[in-house]
Design a protein around this motif. Structure first.
Motif, PDB file in Angstrom:
ATOM      1  N   ASN A  38      41.286 -91.592 -14.883  1.00 26.31           N
ATOM      2  CA  ASN A  38      41.110 -90.712 -16.034  1.00 26.31           C
ATOM      3  C   ASN A  38      40.048 -91.286 -16.964  1.00 26.31           C
ATOM      4  O   ASN A  38      40.353 -91.972 -17.928  1.00 26.31           O
ATOM      5  CB  ASN A  38      42.452 -90.578 -16.753  1.00 26.31           C
ATOM      6  CG  ASN A  38      42.358 -89.639 -17.927  1.00 26.31           C
ATOM      7  OD1 ASN A  38      41.360 -88.940 -18.083  1.00 26.31           O
ATOM      8  ND2 ASN A  38      43.376 -89.633 -18.748  1.00 26.31           N
ATOM      9  N   PHE A  39      38.784 -90.949 -16.670  1.00 26.79           N
ATOM     10  CA  PHE A  39      37.692 -91.528 -17.450  1.00 26.79           C
ATOM     11  C   PHE A  39      37.777 -91.133 -18.922  1.00 26.79           C
ATOM     12  O   PHE A  39      37.185 -91.789 -19.777  1.00 26.79           O
ATOM     13  CB  PHE A  39      36.337 -91.107 -16.878  1.00 26.79           C
ATOM     14  CG  PHE A  39      35.888 -91.973 -15.748  1.00 26.79           C
ATOM     15  CD1 PHE A  39      35.472 -93.268 -15.988  1.00 26.79           C
ATOM     16  CD2 PHE A  39      35.893 -91.507 -14.451  1.00 26.79           C
ATOM     17  CE1 PHE A  39      35.069 -94.085 -14.948  1.00 26.79           C
ATOM     18  CE2 PHE A  39      35.482 -92.309 -13.407  1.00 26.79           C
ATOM     19  CZ  PHE A  39      35.069 -93.603 -13.658  1.00 26.79           C
ATOM     20  N   ALA A  40      38.481 -90.052 -19.228  1.00 26.13           N
ATOM     21  CA  ALA A  40      38.563 -89.615 -20.620  1.00 26.13           C
ATOM     22  C   ALA A  40      39.496 -90.507 -21.430  1.00 26.13           C
ATOM     23  O   ALA A  40      39.580 -90.367 -22.646  1.00 26.13           O
ATOM     24  CB  ALA A  40      39.030 -88.166 -20.677  1.00 26.13           C
ATOM     25  N   HIS A  41      40.193 -91.417 -20.770  1.00 26.90           N
ATOM     26  CA  HIS A  41      41.175 -92.243 -21.471  1.00 26.90           C
ATOM     27  C   HIS A  41      40.526 -93.093 -22.564  1.00 26.90           C
ATOM     28  O   HIS A  41      41.108 -93.283 -23.629  1.00 26.90           O
ATOM     29  CB  HIS A  41      41.894 -93.140 -20.468  1.00 26.90           C
ATOM     30  CG  HIS A  41      43.238 -93.603 -20.907  1.00 26.90           C
ATOM     31  ND1 HIS A  41      44.243 -92.728 -21.282  1.00 26.90           N
ATOM     32  CD2 HIS A  41      43.755 -94.841 -21.058  1.00 26.90           C
ATOM     33  CE1 HIS A  41      45.304 -93.424 -21.622  1.00 26.90           C
ATOM     34  NE2 HIS A  41      45.036 -94.708 -21.501  1.00 26.90           N
ATOM     35  N   SER A  42      39.308 -93.589 -22.312  1.00 32.00           N
ATOM     36  CA  SER A  42      38.674 -94.429 -23.345  1.00 32.00           C
ATOM     37  C   SER A  42      38.283 -93.601 -24.565  1.00 32.00           C
ATOM     38  O   SER A  42      38.198 -94.128 -25.669  1.00 32.00           O
ATOM     39  CB  SER A  42      37.472 -95.182 -22.791  1.00 32.00           C
ATOM     40  OG  SER A  42      36.910 -94.545 -21.697  1.00 32.00           O
ATOM     41  N   GLU A  43      38.064 -92.313 -24.358  1.00 39.99           N
ATOM     42  CA  GLU A  43      37.739 -91.463 -25.507  1.00 39.99           C
ATOM     43  C   GLU A  43      39.001 -91.136 -26.308  1.00 39.99           C
ATOM     44  O   GLU A  43      38.960 -90.947 -27.510  1.00 39.99           O
ATOM     45  CB  GLU A  43      37.049 -90.185 -25.047  1.00 39.99           C
ATOM     46  CG  GLU A  43      35.545 -90.333 -24.886  1.00 39.99           C
ATOM     47  CD  GLU A  43      35.143 -91.410 -23.922  1.00 39.99           C
ATOM     48  OE1 GLU A  43      35.693 -91.428 -22.802  1.00 39.99           O
ATOM     49  OE2 GLU A  43      34.311 -92.261 -24.279  1.00 39.99           O
ATOM     50  N   ALA A 101      36.953 -85.275 -15.196  1.00 40.26           N
ATOM     51  CA  ALA A 101      37.307 -86.340 -16.143  1.00 40.26           C
ATOM     52  C   ALA A 101      36.056 -86.891 -16.819  1.00 40.26           C
ATOM     53  O   ALA A 101      36.053 -87.131 -18.028  1.00 40.26           O
ATOM     54  CB  ALA A 101      38.052 -87.461 -15.417  1.00 40.26           C
ATOM     55  N   ILE A 102      34.997 -87.055 -16.026  1.00 32.51           N
ATOM     56  CA  ILE A 102      33.749 -87.548 -16.610  1.00 32.51           C
ATOM     57  C   ILE A 102      33.227 -86.528 -17.624  1.00 32.51           C
ATOM     58  O   ILE A 102      32.776 -86.879 -18.715  1.00 32.51           O
ATOM     59  CB  ILE A 102      32.702 -87.818 -15.507  1.00 32.51           C
ATOM     60  CG1 ILE A 102      33.164 -88.980 -14.637  1.00 32.51           C
ATOM     61  CG2 ILE A 102      31.350 -88.117 -16.109  1.00 32.51           C
ATOM     62  CD1 ILE A 102      32.308 -89.205 -13.404  1.00 32.51           C
ATOM     63  N   SER A 105      35.180 -86.776 -20.727  1.00 31.73           N
ATOM     64  CA  SER A 105      34.792 -87.996 -21.424  1.00 31.73           C
ATOM     65  C   SER A 105      33.489 -87.786 -22.208  1.00 31.73           C
ATOM     66  O   SER A 105      33.402 -88.099 -23.398  1.00 31.73           O
ATOM     67  CB  SER A 105      34.659 -89.120 -20.403  1.00 31.73           C
ATOM     68  OG  SER A 105      33.896 -90.161 -20.895  1.00 31.73           O
ATOM     69  N   GLN A 109      33.247 -87.668 -26.364  1.00 28.51           N
ATOM     70  CA  GLN A 109      32.344 -88.622 -26.990  1.00 28.51           C
ATOM     71  C   GLN A 109      31.288 -87.919 -27.836  1.00 28.51           C
ATOM     72  O   GLN A 109      30.999 -88.316 -28.957  1.00 28.51           O
ATOM     73  CB  GLN A 109      31.672 -89.428 -25.883  1.00 28.51           C
ATOM     74  CG  GLN A 109      31.305 -90.814 -26.293  1.00 28.51           C
ATOM     75  CD  GLN A 109      30.740 -91.562 -25.117  1.00 28.51           C
ATOM     76  OE1 GLN A 109      29.551 -91.460 -24.820  1.00 28.51           O
ATOM     77  NE2 GLN A 109      31.571 -92.301 -24.419  1.00 28.51           N
ATOM     78  N   VAL A 223      34.455 -97.237 -24.722  1.00 28.15           N
ATOM     79  CA  VAL A 223      33.943 -97.363 -23.361  1.00 28.15           C
ATOM     80  C   VAL A 223      34.257 -98.735 -22.755  1.00 28.15           C
ATOM     81  O   VAL A 223      34.879 -98.832 -21.697  1.00 28.15           O
ATOM     82  CB  VAL A 223      32.433 -97.075 -23.322  1.00 28.15           C
ATOM     83  CG1 VAL A 223      31.898 -97.288 -21.932  1.00 28.15           C
ATOM     84  CG2 VAL A 223      32.176 -95.651 -23.771  1.00 28.15           C
ATOM     85  N   GLY A 226      37.946 -99.525 -22.536  1.00 23.82           N
ATOM     86  CA  GLY A 226      38.499 -98.633 -21.526  1.00 23.82           C
ATOM     87  C   GLY A 226      38.280 -99.182 -20.128  1.00 23.82           C
ATOM     88  O   GLY A 226      39.199 -99.247 -19.312  1.00 23.82           O
TER      89      GLY A 226
END
Lengths: 297, 335
Positions: A38-43, A101-102, A105, A109, A223, A226
């Motif tokens: 889940n790349f959106a997790h850092s956001e 997911a990208i 993200s 952002q 980023v 994450g």
């Protein structure tokens, strides 16, 4: 190096490690269930920090209330992201969900850049977290204790939910076999939504504490933490919550100690985690506590 | 024939278009080249690699170091002087780009040996880690890469001819490989590695070959990009760069050369065209102020929409070929 300074480093490592662990739990739960990074997790992490800032400066909420409100709001965002961007792709090839997911993200952002501008912002820190206390000769900010203690409480709460409640049972069932669980009457979609909500809440809490620790808000602040947290999750064995906690702590300690003992290597600090990751993957591809996936023939 | 048409078009473009449009056309060529190289690794061989930014960085730095003159380099290295072999290295553009590609390919072989044993997501994360390590190294080796300052004033040799030349070379080479026995083995590995191994395919060697070939063209793309933009620094090679390429590949269709070409052109042009949302817009008497960052908001929404409604990408694994067009025309005539 005196023992006081060493203890100070250990405390810093514990703080950083528990922050990584909180984010890593979100990654590991989502990956365990959906096999999705889940790349959106850092956001989500970044949004948590910004929401408190908003709550305090725009809505004039008292700080603890702003914290709770921010965590709740961000948990909701997490659920919403799943509903809009991931749920329609449940039966699609996995790369589709990853690209989605990208996309999410990038979206979060850049929304943050549009709303808050790309310039770093100061963070409001409540005073009671800043007055140093002397404990056994070591100068300790309440903040350095606040972060690991709150993290620990949150993790224990999560473990209780996952291992001792019915929805938790559902989560564990889904992570074993999603189709069978659905056939057995597990409400798959709502359990997954709950997973996203819980993971996002932890990430938001981590983001808020991160902003207290390193008092600056930036749209791209999520980023690097994450990625490191994701590595922590892989290190501990992705899909395993205790593994994520251990991975996060190990990573936090290592990073602080390497920088403390080898100041020359400080410039490489963002690469340690990746080096560690590659080494771990080569030696034990499933991480410390990871289950071995069956060989497909 | 295709080459002739392309050459004529390029000559026209060179003559009639303004600098900005030419720049976009150049970017189109480089993005297509990069998309093709990643598609070879991921779309055709099934190796989920997120290391493209790393290979591009290697290509870009090697190429830049070789085409900057020793005098320029003496001026550039402000923090610490460069190693003599870095400062004195000099080569013509074509050699420099080739060297960049070869350096990236060599690195791919080195990291491929341990990493390619990993399965999908783990390979992705490990290669992502590799790219990050390359970037951190670029930041911390001031005597080779000039650290965070990077290089400025790189000679701008990369014009339409070079870029489309390399792009075409990659296209022809990759299509030829895919139509050969090797290419069929790549696809067999993608579709079922265990079965491919059972059929006597040397899976590891072919994976390494595909990975190195993809990395070679990524390095070439990086070198061309360095000369096109005339400035590089470590920040340029964040993983966002890899995502951009991955996005083009997936939008075009994993496993479709035509898809990569179309999506490479479309995405590059749309990204530029979307700059208008960041400029002030006048609607009658109302002027909306420009909002920085809005371009990527719109773009990411577009990306999500495409993936939600067309999950196999533009082309899926289909191709457009001359034979295909001919067959389609025959059918139309009969109908």
């Amino acid at each position: 190096m005196t023992i006081e300074i060493f203890l100070q480093h250990l405390l810093n490592g514990l703080t950083l490690g528990s922050l990584y662990a909180l984010i890593a739990i979100g990654y590991t739960m989502v990956y365990g269930i959906l096999r999705l990074i889940n790349f959106a997790h850092s956001e989500i992490f970044m949004l948590g920090a910004y929401c408190v800032f908003w709550g305090v400066t725009l809505l004039h909420l008292p700080w603890p209330l702003a914290l709770v409100a921010a965590v709740a709001a961000v948990a909701l965002v997490g659920v919403l992201v799943d509903r809009v961007a991931y749920r329609p792709l449940r039966d699609a090839p996995r790369i589709s969900a990853l690209i989605s997911a990208i996309g999410v993200s990038f979206f979060l952002q850049n929304v943050a850049i549009v709303l808050f501008k790309a310039i770093p912002r100061e963070v409001y820190r409540p005073e009671w977290l800043e007055n140093p206390m002397i404990m056994g000769g070591v100068r300790v900010l309440p903040l350095t204790l606040f972060v690991p203690v709150l993290s620990l409480l949150l993790m224990l709460g999560l473990m209780y939910i996952v291992y001792h409640t019915k929805p938790g049972l559902g989560m564990r069932a889904i992570s074993k076999d999603i189709e069978t669980s659905a056939l057995m009457g597990v409400p798959v979609n709502s359990i997954i939504a709950l997973t996203f909500g819980l993971g996002s809440a932890l990430a938001a809490a981590s983001g808020i504490m991160w902003a207290l620790r390193y008092p600056q808000l930036q749209p791209i602040m999520g980023v690097i933490p994450g990625f490191k947290a994701f590595i922590a999750a892989v290190f501990g064995g992705i899909g395993s919550i205790p593994g994520a906690v251990i991975g996060g702590l190990v990573l936090g300690f290592l990073e602080i100690l390497i920088v403390a003992f080898f100041p020359d290597l400080a410039g490489y600090r963002d690469a340690f985690a990746f080096v560690l990751l590659i080494v771990v993957l080569l030696v034990k591809p499933t991480g410390l506590l990871g289950a071995r996936p069956e060989e497909k023939v | 024939m295709l080459v002739g048409v392309l050459a004529a078009l390029l000559a026209c473009a060179q003559r009639f278009l303004d600098g900005y449009s030419i720049q976009i056309l150049n970017l189109v060529a480089i993005n297509i080249l990069l998309a093709l190289s990643l598609n070879l690794i991921y779309g055709f061989t099934g190796m989920f690699s997120l290391g493209h930014a790393g290979f591009m960085a290697i290509g870009a730095y090697v190429c830049a170091i070789l085409i900057l003159s020793p005098d320029q380099k003496a001026m550039l290295f402000l923090l610490e002087p460069a190693y003599p072999f870095i400062e004195n290295a000099h080569a013509p553009f074509v050699v420099a780009v080739l060297a960049g590609g070869l350096a990236a390919a060599a690195m791919a072989v080195v990291v491929g040996f341990p990493l390619l044993r990993l399965g999908d997501d783990y390979l992705g994360i490990a290669t992502l880690g590799f790219a990050e390590i390359v970037r951190v190294l670029a930041n911390n080796l001031p005597r080779i890469t000039n650290g965070a300052l990077g290089f400025k004033g790189i000679p701008a040799y990369a014009n339409l001819w070079w870029n489309y030349g390399w792009c075409l070379l990659a296209l022809v080479l990759i299509v030829r490989i895919l139509r050969s026995n090797t290419g069929r083995c790549f696809k067999a590995i993608r579709d079922d590695e265990v079965a491919a191994r059972a059929m006597g395919v040397n899976v590891f060697r072919l994976k390494l070959l595909s990975f190195a070939l993809g990395a070679f063209f990524a390095g070439v793309g990086g070198g061309l990009l360095a000369s096109l933009l005339t400035t590089i620094d470590p920040k340029m090679f964040l993983f966002v760069l890899t995502f951009n390429v991955l996005m083009i590949v997936v939008m075009g269709g994993l496993g479709s050369v035509t898809g990569s070409v179309i999506a490479g052109a479309a995405v590059t042009i749309i990204l530029e065209w979307l700059r208008f949302v960041e400029n002030p817009i006048t609607l009658g008497s109302v002027t909306l102020p420009g909002i920085p960052g809005m371009r990527m908001v719109v773009f990411s929404l577009l990306l999500i929409a495409v993936i939600l409604f067309r999950r196999e990408g533009l082309m899926g694994t289909r191709e457009i070929s001359w034979e295909g067009i001919a067959a389609w025309l025959r059918q139309r005539r009969k109908a």
